[in-house]
Design an enzyme around this catalytic site. Structure first.
Site, short mmCIF file in Angstrom:
data_model
loop_
_atom_site.label_atom_id
_atom_site.label_comp_id
_atom_site.label_asym_id
_atom_site.label_seq_id
_atom_site.Cartn_x
_atom_site.Cartn_y
_atom_site.Cartn_z
N THR A 95 1.13 16.66 -12.91
CA THR A 95 1.17 16.42 -11.47
C THR A 95 2.57 15.96 -11.07
O THR A 95 3.17 15.12 -11.73
CB THR A 95 0.13 15.37 -11.07
N ARG B 51 7.11 3.48 -3.67
CA ARG B 51 6.11 3.29 -2.62
C ARG B 51 5.51 1.90 -2.73
O ARG B 51 4.98 1.53 -3.77
CB ARG B 51 5.03 4.36 -2.71
N SER C 80 4.00 9.76 2.61
CA SER C 80 3.18 10.96 2.63
C SER C 80 1.92 10.77 3.47
O SER C 80 2.00 10.55 4.67
CB SER C 80 2.84 11.37 1.19
N ASP D 138 4.34 18.01 4.05
CA ASP D 138 4.35 18.83 2.84
C ASP D 138 2.96 19.25 2.38
O ASP D 138 2.83 20.09 1.49
CB ASP D 138 5.11 18.13 1.70
N ASP E 206 4.29 13.63 6.34
CA ASP E 206 5.66 14.14 6.18
C ASP E 206 5.72 15.67 6.13
O ASP E 206 6.79 16.23 5.90
CB ASP E 206 6.33 13.55 4.95
N ASP F 55 -0.20 16.55 6.74
CA ASP F 55 -0.06 15.12 6.47
C ASP F 55 1.16 14.54 7.17
O ASP F 55 1.83 15.23 7.95
CB ASP F 55 -0.02 14.86 4.97
#
Length: 563
Positions: free
Chosen positions: A358, A24, A118, A293, A291, A289
């Site tokens: 996470t 990203r 995202s 998910d 995308d 959001d």
């Protein structure tokens, strides 16, 4: 005439280490730095054994953000040159992250590439990300992302078929003859919704949901797709198939820049939905959001369901979803920073609970081993084992299934849950785009402090309340499936009674660093279950600020976002 395949020289970029959400960066980095996009795509293909790659099928999708079409053309050109036999792409390059996972698994593809950042903004000044999912349908495990990073440090050339151009707008197959290739290279443009919708039909009782949304005593719902990819799915599934009125879904046309907004389904950015729900006109609300998910659940009058509570409520009512009646429940899991609300349900139902770092890939490992059925993260992600990604629309349909069975309001279901299991008061403070060096130094000093033996047993007094430290560490996870150890996953301070303070550096931002502060406090006194979370947690927040000196260390007067 067969299309020419070229091998072109290139030089490495030192900063192409994928995070939990892929590589990203700011969009202009992919656009302006020479071969930045092509290098990373080549490293994805090179990470797959040539024997597995030859003639294989891959899936490509994304949220349609700015620069996606350009990136998809490059991915297709390089896939062809690298021996991939078939690429399946959502129409116009759009396919939600859960749908990509679903399609990978259904057609037994070797993997997929998802173009999204995202919930981060899109557009020329926004963010862009390339994420690789493996044949399981889930995010590439750490061993694979490490391999991609190592390849990116030594790359010298990439293969491409530059004259190959794909029509992304027309559903159907396109075939291309390449030089020195015996079989044509095939691109298949597909409806991004249908395969995914078929899976949902096998999970939920659509007849029951249709009665809830359009029957004689139907509820009123409001869904905000925030100009992300989920708009296509909401319109086709919730409105056209399940009968919810067309005007119950807003912002359903995907836009390259998400309408200039931040496609993050939380109280800070989904303000239009929050204000609309406060009117009392709607019984149930949800936002998604970019995308698709992640999700946020709201009840009447804007009643907010914390994501940690959301997965716990689904767990407590899991057999309202027909899929689990047939498949059974193998286990629950949450990420470490997520509140322990799910733990209370697991304990009561005697179902195994896993606490992971996470990142959805950790859940995927447990699912692949048949150990996990339902999982969630505090960052508005919930999902089950039918795919290997979190799934915003799945979570909404799970909640609607619970409403259909229980015939109670969202708020009443939540209140009953707290009375039964107790309440985990929870909040998260995000300090975004802070100086990386200052953030790292603060975390190192914090770890040094909590690692001191004298720290255990220390008592913090705020007002009339006292909190005694019971344990403190830097969270480390040993995967029960393969024994892989993941270290440095967040600093934890645990007090007697179960309250927790957690500090974590996030790796999902394209500029600077984000420090996340999490506060979790369990309350079982029935007379104290309905406080404002910020009031209930004020003492623990004060202790966290005292421990970290985060405002002084980062130069921030307060957090960017409070959840």
């Amino acid at each position: 005439i067969p299309l020419q395949v070229l091998t072109l020289p290139t030089s490495p970029h030192p900063d192409q280490r994928p995070g939990t959400n892929g590589l990203r960066k700011k969009t202009h980095v992919f656009q302006s730095e020479k071969n930045y996009l092509h290098n990373f795509i080549q490293c994805i293909f090179s990470s797959i054994d040539l024997r597995d790659r030859q003639g294989s099928t891959m899936v490509v999708g994304g949220d349609g953000r700015y620069f996606s079409s350009t990136a998809i053309q490059a991915i297709v050109q390089m896939a062809a040159a690298n021996g991939v036999g078939r690429i399946v792409i959502g129409q116009n390059g759009i396919m939600s992250t859960p749908a990509v996972s679903c399609v990978i698994r259904k057609i037994k593809a070797i993997g997929g590439i998802i173009l999204t950042a995202s919930h981060n903004p899109g557009g020329p000044d926004g963010d862009f990300s390339i994420k690789f999912n493996t044949a399981s349908g889930g995010p590439a495990p750490e061993a694979v992302t490490n391999k991609i990073f190592q390849l990116s440090r030594t790359i010298e050339e990439f293969a491409i078929c530059p004259e190959l151009r794909v029509d992304l707008g027309t559903i159907g197959k396109q075939s291309f003859d390449l030089e020195n290739k015996f079989k044509p290279f095939t691109v298949e443009i597909v409806d991004p919704v249908e395969s995914y919708a078929n899976s949902l039909r096998n999970i939920f009782d659509f007849a029951v949901l249709k009665e809830l949304l359009s029957g004689d005593n139907h509820i009123q719902i409001r869904l905000d797709a925030m100009h992300g990819v989920t708009g296509l799915y909401v319109k086709k599934i919730l409105c056209e198939e399940l009968g919810s009125p067309a005007n119950s879904a807003i912002n359903c046309v995907p836009r390259e820049d998400f309408g200039g907004d931040h496609p993050d389904p939380d109280l800070t950015y989904a303000t239009d939905l929050v204000e609309t729900m406060k009117s009392g006109q709607y019984d149930f609300g949800a936002a998604f959001d970019g995308d698709g998910d992640c999700n946020m659940i709201l009840g009447k009058q804007g009643f907010f369901v914390n994501p940690s509570d959301s997965v716990a409520v689904i767990a407590a009512n899991i057999f309202c979803v027909p899929y689990f009646q047939h498949a059974g429940v193998r286990g629950f899991a949450r990420s470490m920073p997520t509140s322990a609300a799910l733990d209370m349900v697991a304990r009561a139902t005697k179902i195994q609970l896993y606490e992971t770092p996470t990142g959805w890939r950790y859940f995927g490992s447990l699912m692949d081993a048949g150990r996990l059925s339902l999982c969630g993260e505090e960052s508005f992600g919930t999902g089950s084992d039918y795919i290997r990604e979190k799934d915003g629309l799945w979570a909404v349909l799970a909640w609607l299934s619970i409403l259909a069975v229980r015939r109670q309001s969202v708020e009443d279901i939540m209140a009953d849950h707290w009375r039964t299991y107790g309440r985990n008061y929870y909040t998260r403070f995000d300090y975004e785009e802070v100086d990386l060096d200052a953030a790292v130094e603060m975390m190192l000093d914090l770890e040094l402090m909590i690692s001191d033996r004298a720290f255990i047993g220390q008592v913090f007094t705020v007002g009339e309340k006292k909190y005694q430290v019971e344990a403190a560490d830097n969270f480390e996870y040993s995967d029960p499936v393969d024994g892989t150890i993941s270290r440095n996953q967040g600093l934890r301070v645990v007090f007697k009674g179960g309250s927790r303070i957690i500090f974590r550096l996030s790796g999902s931002d394209s500029f600077g660093a984000t420090v996340r502060l999490y506060i979790d406090s369990y309350e079982k006194d029935i007379n104290k279950l309905f406080q404002d979370p910020q009031v209930a947690l004020a003492e623990l927040v004060s202790i966290a600020l005292q421990l970290s000196q985060i405002h002084e260390r980062t130069g921030r007067r307060g957090p960017t976002v409070i959840t």
